[in-house]
Write an enzyme that holds these catalytic residues in place. Structure first.
Site, mmCIF file in Angstrom:
data_model
loop_
_atom_site.group_PDB
_atom_site.id
_atom_site.type_symbol
_atom_site.label_atom_id
_atom_site.label_comp_id
_atom_site.label_asym_id
_atom_site.label_seq_id
_atom_site.Cartn_x
_atom_site.Cartn_y
_atom_site.Cartn_z
ATOM 1 N N CYS A 120 -5.036 -3.096 1.681
ATOM 2 C CA CYS A 120 -5.821 -2.111 2.437
ATOM 3 C C CYS A 120 -6.002 -2.685 3.839
ATOM 4 O O CYS A 120 -6.696 -3.702 4.019
ATOM 5 C CB CYS A 120 -7.168 -1.855 1.751
ATOM 6 N N SER B 208 -7.435 -1.424 6.661
ATOM 7 C CA SER B 208 -8.765 -1.332 7.291
ATOM 8 C C SER B 208 -9.722 -2.333 6.634
ATOM 9 O O SER B 208 -10.603 -2.882 7.296
ATOM 10 C CB SER B 208 -9.309 0.099 7.218
ATOM 11 N N ASN C 273 -15.146 1.429 0.417
ATOM 12 C CA ASN C 273 -14.046 0.569 -0.032
ATOM 13 C C ASN C 273 -14.653 -0.799 -0.355
ATOM 14 O O ASN C 273 -15.468 -1.316 0.420
ATOM 15 C CB ASN C 273 -13.006 0.445 1.080
ATOM 16 N N CYS D 245 -6.613 4.479 8.052
ATOM 17 C CA CYS D 245 -5.710 3.829 7.092
ATOM 18 C C CYS D 245 -4.745 2.963 7.896
ATOM 19 O O CYS D 245 -3.773 3.473 8.462
ATOM 20 C CB CYS D 245 -4.944 4.851 6.261
ATOM 21 N N GLY D 246 -5.038 1.675 7.940
ATOM 22 C CA GLY D 246 -4.252 0.771 8.769
ATOM 23 C C GLY D 246 -2.806 0.659 8.313
ATOM 24 O O GLY D 246 -1.875 0.768 9.120
ATOM 25 N N ASN E 265 0.891 -1.170 0.000
ATOM 26 C CA ASN E 265 0.000 0.000 0.000
ATOM 27 C C ASN E 265 0.931 1.222 0.000
ATOM 28 O O ASN E 265 1.732 1.409 0.921
ATOM 29 C CB ASN E 265 -0.839 -0.034 1.275
ATOM 30 N N ARG F 218 -11.794 3.254 -1.961
ATOM 31 C CA ARG F 218 -12.438 4.554 -2.139
ATOM 32 C C ARG F 218 -11.357 5.627 -2.299
ATOM 33 O O ARG F 218 -10.423 5.707 -1.506
ATOM 34 C CB ARG F 218 -13.282 4.832 -0.880
ATOM 35 N N ASN G 117 -6.610 10.400 0.547
ATOM 36 C CA ASN G 117 -6.504 9.516 -0.620
ATOM 37 C C ASN G 117 -5.879 10.301 -1.761
ATOM 38 O O ASN G 117 -5.874 11.545 -1.744
ATOM 39 C CB ASN G 117 -7.892 9.020 -1.023
HETATM 40 N N1 LIG Z 1 -9.281 4.550 0.799
HETATM 41 C C1 LIG Z 1 -9.645 4.451 2.166
HETATM 42 C C2 LIG Z 1 -8.594 4.813 3.131
HETATM 43 C C3 LIG Z 1 -7.357 4.016 3.033
HETATM 44 C C4 LIG Z 1 -7.334 2.661 3.685
HETATM 45 C C5 LIG Z 1 -5.929 2.146 3.767
HETATM 46 N N2 LIG Z 1 -5.230 1.865 2.598
HETATM 47 C C6 LIG Z 1 -5.746 1.122 4.839
HETATM 48 O O1 LIG Z 1 -4.686 0.495 4.861
HETATM 49 O O2 LIG Z 1 -6.602 0.995 5.722
HETATM 50 C C7 LIG Z 1 -10.877 5.317 2.463
HETATM 51 O O3 LIG Z 1 -11.101 6.374 1.837
HETATM 52 O O4 LIG Z 1 -11.622 4.907 3.349
#
Ligand SMILES: N[C@@H](CCC[C@H](N)C(=O)O)C(=O)O
EC number: 5.1.1.7
Length: 288
Positions: free
Chosen positions: A224, A226, A197, A76-77, A17, A216, A67
């Protein structure tokens, strides 16, 4: 001139990521969507993690998460593990608390030197919390499908808010679907007023899930964090997995525990340093 001109940044990744970490704790400046997009045009990223001065005693920083389309997220984990690695590397700390729009996140050194654990908090399942545009009493599966009405291609996702909205479609083969085509349609479906997402997940056994995600505001990503948390929780909620699971993502592995005693979700994985740089002032010349 933009406060970001000549400012240093760090490019990292959390199991693929793509993350840029920008420490603005010494600058009173809130990054604008235009600035976030300008940065993405020069240093491609999925998320930009901006450290602002702490607002609460006992926290290291208030983290804003952007983003690459300039929108903001509450969670964003993978980005958090990158922030944690940077902060721990500089201070020698082994644990710390950060504030995000979604609340306080406790983070600590994981069970091996290259592992970091983030307490992602408590998942939410109520339809208003996801949020959804209409009432669904049971969010373990919701009525949503794409494709022909009598032969849907993808249908009945589980939905979870993990600080940000997630929809998880359960499939037999995560590679059998054109996520680049269906992702944007589902991300922007009217059922998700704040977009979502979108994850395809395959439960291998009670301890192991593989998945890939259309994010998203960022598109197809290698990982990702989360979404991994949302998927693990959704599978355990359906009683199809245990509360500790190994998650296989295109970019690598995460361990997710949905802790029994308080329902907090703990995400453990690596964070990788790539390079350090400085923003050229010309990058922000046309930015408001
Ligand atoms: N695109 C997501 C936020 C990002 C999540 C991330 N890559 C993760 O690792 O959690 C959003 O807009 O919710």
């Amino acid at each position: 001139m933009s406060a970001l001109a000549n400012h240093s940044f760090v490019k990292m990744n959390g199991i693929g990521n793509e993350i840029v970490v920008l420490d603005l704790r010494d600058v009173k400046h809130v990054v604008t969507p235009d600035e976030a997009r300008a940065v993405a045009s020069r240093v491609p990223y999925d998320q930009l993690m901006v450290l602002q001065p702490p607002r609460l005693d006992g926290t290291e920083a208030f983290i804003r998460i952007y983003n690459n389309d300039g929108s903001e997220s509450g969670a964003c984990g993978n980005g958090m593990r990158c922030v944690v690695r940077q902060v721990f590397g500089k201070t020698g700390q082994a644990s710390a608390t950060f504030e995000t729009r979604a609340g306080l996140l406790n983070c600590w050194q994981g069970p091996a030197p290259d592992l970091y654990t983030v307490d992602m908090g408590v998942p939410k399942f109520g339809w208003r919390d996801i949020p959804l545009a209409e009432e669904f009493r049971d969010t373990r599966y919701i009525e949503l499908q794409i494709g022909p009405i009598d032969a849907p291609i993808l249908h009945s996702p589980s939905v979870v808010n993990m600080g940000n909205p997630h929809a998880v479609f359960w499939v037999g083969d995560i590679h059998a679907y054109d996520l680049e085509r269906f992702g944007p349609l589902l991300e922007n479906h009217p059922i998700f007023p704040e977009r979502a997402n979108i994850t395809l997940a395959h439960i291998i056994d009670r301890d192991h899930i593989e998945m890939r995600t259309w994010e998203r505001g960022a598109g197809l990503t290698k990982a990702c964090g989360s979404a991994a948390c949302a998927t693990a929780v959704a599978a355990a909620r359906l009683k199809r997995t245990n509360r500790i699971v190994q998650m296989t993502l295109p970019g690598g592995e995460l361990t997710i525990e949905w802790r029994e005693r308080d329902d907090h979700v703990l995400m453990t994985g690596t964070a990788t340093f790539e390079f350090e740089g400085r923003f050229e002032p010309s990058l922000f010349a046309s930015v408001a």
